[in-house]
Design a protein around this motif. Structure first.
Motif, PDB file in Angstrom:
ATOM      1  N   ALA A   1     -17.546  -7.431 -25.459  1.00 29.06           N
ATOM      2  CA  ALA A   1     -16.702  -8.234 -26.519  1.00 29.06           C
ATOM      3  C   ALA A   1     -17.244  -7.854 -27.914  1.00 29.06           C
ATOM      4  N   ASP A   2     -18.557  -7.781 -27.943  1.00 31.26           N
ATOM      5  CA  ASP A   2     -19.115  -7.477 -29.243  1.00 31.26           C
ATOM      6  C   ASP A   2     -18.467  -6.376 -29.987  1.00 31.26           C
ATOM      7  N   PHE A   3     -18.194  -5.232 -29.247  1.00 25.48           N
ATOM      8  CA  PHE A   3     -17.656  -3.766 -29.495  1.00 25.48           C
ATOM      9  C   PHE A   3     -16.295  -3.928 -29.618  1.00 25.48           C
ATOM     10  N   ASN A   4     -15.438  -4.996 -29.135  1.00 23.64           N
ATOM     11  CA  ASN A   4     -13.918  -4.729 -29.349  1.00 23.64           C
ATOM     12  C   ASN A   4     -13.499  -6.233 -30.100  1.00 23.64           C
ATOM     13  N   ARG A   5     -13.137  -5.752 -31.345  1.00 21.30           N
ATOM     14  CA  ARG A   5     -12.987  -6.817 -32.462  1.00 21.30           C
ATOM     15  C   ARG A   5     -11.603  -7.245 -32.937  1.00 21.30           C
ATOM     16  N   LEU A   6     -11.311  -8.393 -33.254  1.00 22.12           N
ATOM     17  CA  LEU A   6     -10.032  -8.689 -33.840  1.00 22.12           C
ATOM     18  C   LEU A   6     -10.174  -9.807 -34.835  1.00 22.12           C
ATOM     19  N   THR A   7      -9.687  -9.531 -36.013  1.00 25.18           N
ATOM     20  CA  THR A   7      -9.732 -10.213 -37.179  1.00 25.18           C
ATOM     21  C   THR A   7      -8.297 -10.627 -37.483  1.00 25.18           C
ATOM     22  N   LEU A   8      -8.037 -11.805 -37.797  1.00 25.00           N
ATOM     23  CA  LEU A   8      -6.785 -12.281 -38.249  1.00 25.00           C
ATOM     24  C   LEU A   8      -6.645 -13.186 -39.454  1.00 25.00           C
ATOM     25  N   GLY A   9      -6.239 -12.539 -40.562  1.00 24.75           N
ATOM     26  CA  GLY A   9      -6.292 -13.166 -41.785  1.00 24.75           C
ATOM     27  C   GLY A   9      -4.824 -13.692 -41.856  1.00 24.75           C
ATOM     28  N   ALA A  10      -4.539 -13.945 -43.216  1.00 21.95           N
ATOM     29  CA  ALA A  10      -3.169 -14.710 -43.532  1.00 21.95           C
ATOM     30  C   ALA A  10      -1.829 -13.724 -43.619  1.00 21.95           C
ATOM     31  N   ASP A  11      -1.794 -12.940 -42.480  1.00 24.83           N
ATOM     32  CA  ASP A  11      -0.804 -12.068 -42.309  1.00 24.83           C
ATOM     33  C   ASP A  11       0.595 -12.776 -42.071  1.00 24.83           C
ATOM     34  N   PRO A  12       1.817 -12.305 -42.743  1.00 24.46           N
ATOM     35  CA  PRO A  12       2.972 -13.116 -42.224  1.00 24.46           C
ATOM     36  C   PRO A  12       3.213 -13.156 -40.893  1.00 24.46           C
ATOM     37  N   ASP A  13       2.873 -11.861 -40.206  1.00 25.38           N
ATOM     38  CA  ASP A  13       2.833 -11.652 -38.646  1.00 25.38           C
ATOM     39  C   ASP A  13       1.853 -11.747 -37.963  1.00 25.38           C
ATOM     40  N   ALA A  14       1.105 -12.798 -38.219  1.00 29.90           N
ATOM     41  CA  ALA A  14      -0.580 -12.771 -37.631  1.00 29.90           C
ATOM     42  C   ALA A  14      -0.287 -13.339 -36.135  1.00 29.90           C
TER      43      ALA A  14
ATOM     44  N   ASP B   1      -4.222  -7.668 -43.715  1.00 28.14           N
ATOM     45  CA  ASP B   1      -4.975  -8.626 -43.575  1.00 28.14           C
ATOM     46  C   ASP B   1      -5.521  -9.137 -41.943  1.00 28.14           C
ATOM     47  N   CYS B   2      -5.186  -8.041 -41.248  1.00 28.58           N
ATOM     48  CA  CYS B   2      -5.479  -8.084 -39.707  1.00 28.58           C
ATOM     49  C   CYS B   2      -6.109  -6.729 -39.242  1.00 28.58           C
ATOM     50  N   VAL B   3      -6.978  -6.667 -38.390  1.00 28.91           N
ATOM     51  CA  VAL B   3      -7.499  -5.599 -37.710  1.00 28.91           C
ATOM     52  C   VAL B   3      -7.977  -5.641 -36.472  1.00 28.91           C
ATOM     53  N   LEU B   4      -7.710  -4.699 -35.600  1.00 29.43           N
ATOM     54  CA  LEU B   4      -7.956  -4.657 -34.245  1.00 29.43           C
ATOM     55  C   LEU B   4      -8.718  -3.489 -34.105  1.00 29.43           C
ATOM     56  N   GLY B   5      -9.908  -3.197 -33.399  1.00 32.65           N
ATOM     57  CA  GLY B   5     -10.781  -2.144 -33.117  1.00 32.65           C
ATOM     58  C   GLY B   5     -11.330  -2.159 -31.854  1.00 32.65           C
ATOM     59  N   LEU B   6     -10.870  -1.320 -30.977  1.00 34.12           N
ATOM     60  CA  LEU B   6     -11.288  -1.155 -29.499  1.00 34.12           C
ATOM     61  C   LEU B   6     -11.943  -0.134 -29.343  1.00 34.12           C
ATOM     62  N   THR B   7     -13.341  -0.048 -28.871  1.00 34.18           N
ATOM     63  CA  THR B   7     -14.173   0.909 -28.521  1.00 34.18           C
ATOM     64  C   THR B   7     -14.105   1.295 -27.102  1.00 34.18           C
TER      65      THR B   7
ATOM     66  N   ALA C   1     -14.463   0.782 -41.582  1.00 31.84           N
ATOM     67  CA  ALA C   1     -15.528   1.641 -42.074  1.00 31.84           C
ATOM     68  C   ALA C   1     -16.609   1.682 -41.145  1.00 31.84           C
ATOM     69  N   GLN C   2     -16.891   0.408 -40.443  1.00 30.58           N
ATOM     70  CA  GLN C   2     -17.836   0.492 -39.659  1.00 30.58           C
ATOM     71  C   GLN C   2     -17.533   1.070 -38.268  1.00 30.58           C
ATOM     72  N   MET C   3     -16.124   1.171 -37.797  1.00 26.95           N
ATOM     73  CA  MET C   3     -15.597   1.591 -36.545  1.00 26.95           C
ATOM     74  C   MET C   3     -14.968   3.025 -36.574  1.00 26.95           C
ATOM     75  N   GLY C   4     -14.808   3.477 -37.934  1.00 27.26           N
ATOM     76  CA  GLY C   4     -13.924   4.604 -38.021  1.00 27.26           C
ATOM     77  C   GLY C   4     -14.325   5.714 -37.206  1.00 27.26           C
ATOM     78  N   ASP C   5     -15.585   6.085 -37.330  1.00 23.20           N
ATOM     79  CA  ASP C   5     -16.108   7.456 -36.688  1.00 23.20           C
ATOM     80  C   ASP C   5     -16.506   7.146 -35.137  1.00 23.20           C
ATOM     81  N   VAL C   6     -16.213   6.054 -34.661  1.00 25.39           N
ATOM     82  CA  VAL C   6     -16.621   5.898 -33.344  1.00 25.39           C
ATOM     83  C   VAL C   6     -15.756   6.590 -32.342  1.00 25.39           C
ATOM     84  N   PRO C   7     -16.210   7.854 -31.721  1.00 24.20           N
ATOM     85  CA  PRO C   7     -15.422   8.460 -30.983  1.00 24.20           C
ATOM     86  C   PRO C   7     -14.597   7.686 -29.748  1.00 24.20           C
ATOM     87  N   GLY C   8     -13.295   8.090 -29.906  1.00 23.18           N
ATOM     88  CA  GLY C   8     -12.285   7.414 -29.177  1.00 23.18           C
ATOM     89  C   GLY C   8     -11.796   5.860 -29.637  1.00 23.18           C
ATOM     90  N   VAL C   9     -12.297   5.698 -30.770  1.00 17.17           N
ATOM     91  CA  VAL C   9     -12.049   4.101 -31.254  1.00 17.17           C
ATOM     92  C   VAL C   9     -10.273   3.939 -31.283  1.00 17.17           C
TER      93      VAL C   9
END
Length: 257
Positions: free
Chosen positions: A43-56, A32-38, A17-25
């Motif tokens: 690094a504060d604006f390029n984020r990776l969250t790794l949860g309990a995904d079977p293929d984390a 369970d995982c998300v990568l967002g590259l602006t 939700a926070q990155m969805g409208d960033v131009p060119g994101v």
């Protein structure tokens, strides 16, 4: 599913939700995982969250490969459930462990003592969005242009991201962002510039925002704490449910000069 895994899934949704409208994101995600590259050079604006995904592990490898391909630094957090398996992989890929980020929750029924009343307004419209962005840039000592490109553009009425401003008289003093998902809301971008700190502005803003959302039916609140913010959140009744391992992938120019 335990509470940590559930909250990590909500963090994934909040980041989208926070990155969805960033131009060119560029975004990649599972439940369970998300990568967002602006594309920003911080690094504060390029984020990776790794949860309990079977293929984390696969998600980590492909995410780091993509960041390196684009020449971008990356900030990553890992949940405890994947940390042991991913630590050697992360090190091999060039990430450096930089500590932990407490994942905290304020549960329904936990009393929050009221603070001094302040005027708060939701940041909607160009003028108020600019004010909120100015506060964030000053508080985090971050480029105002980067804030404008990556945060201001997402503060809209329909984005699912709600930003609030506290006023000290007629001066804007503090801001916070809330990302509601069902009966649980994420708290982020709590920002009070140095000249307004130690006046209770952040506490006043957050307590009033929590009270307002509770009156509208919100049951829980979650956030990722920094060392600076931890005492405030603990004093308000937030509890740490997990320590997320924090990592940094430096950009290609790190260490050069």
């Amino acid at each position: 599913m335990d509470e940590t895994d559930e909250l990590l899934r909500l963090c994934v949704r909040a980041l989208v939700a926070q990155m969805g409208d960033v131009p060119g994101v560029e975004m990649r995600l599972t439940r369970d995982c998300v990568l967002g590259l602006t594309g920003e050079p911080s690094a504060d604006f390029n984020r990776l969250t790794l949860g309990a995904d079977p293929d984390a592990e696969g998600f980590l490898i492909s995410s780091v490969a993509r960041a390196k391909e684009r020449g971008l630094p990356l900030q990553a957090v890992m949940c405890p459930g994947v940390l042991e398996a991913l630590t050697p992989v992360a090190r091999r890929l060039g990430l450096t462990a930089v500590g932990t980020s407490p994942l905290m929750v304020l549960r329904a029924g936990t009393p929050v003592a009221p603070s001094r009343p302040v005027r708060i307004t939701r940041a909607l419209g160009p003028e108020l969005v600019t004010i909120a962005g100015d506060l964030a840039a000053a508080a985090f000592d971050t480029s105002r242009d980067a804030i404008a490109r990556c945060i201001d553009v997402c503060v809209t009425k329909t984005a699912g991201v709600e930003t609030w401003i506290a006023w000290d008289g007629d001066r804007p003093a503090s801001t916070v962002t809330v990302t509601p998902t069902g009966d649980t809301a994420g708290i982020s971008l709590m920002a009070t510039p140095p000249e307004h700190q130690r006046k209770g502005m952040g506490r006043a803003l957050l307590t009033q925002v929590i009270d307002d959302y509770r009156r509208r039916g919100m049951a829980r609140f979650h956030l990722g704490a920094t060392d600076a913010g931890l005492p405030l959140y603990e004093s308000l009744g937030f509890e740490t449910v997990a320590h997320l391992s924090a990592w940094i992938l430096p950009g290609p120019s790190a260490g050069q000069g």
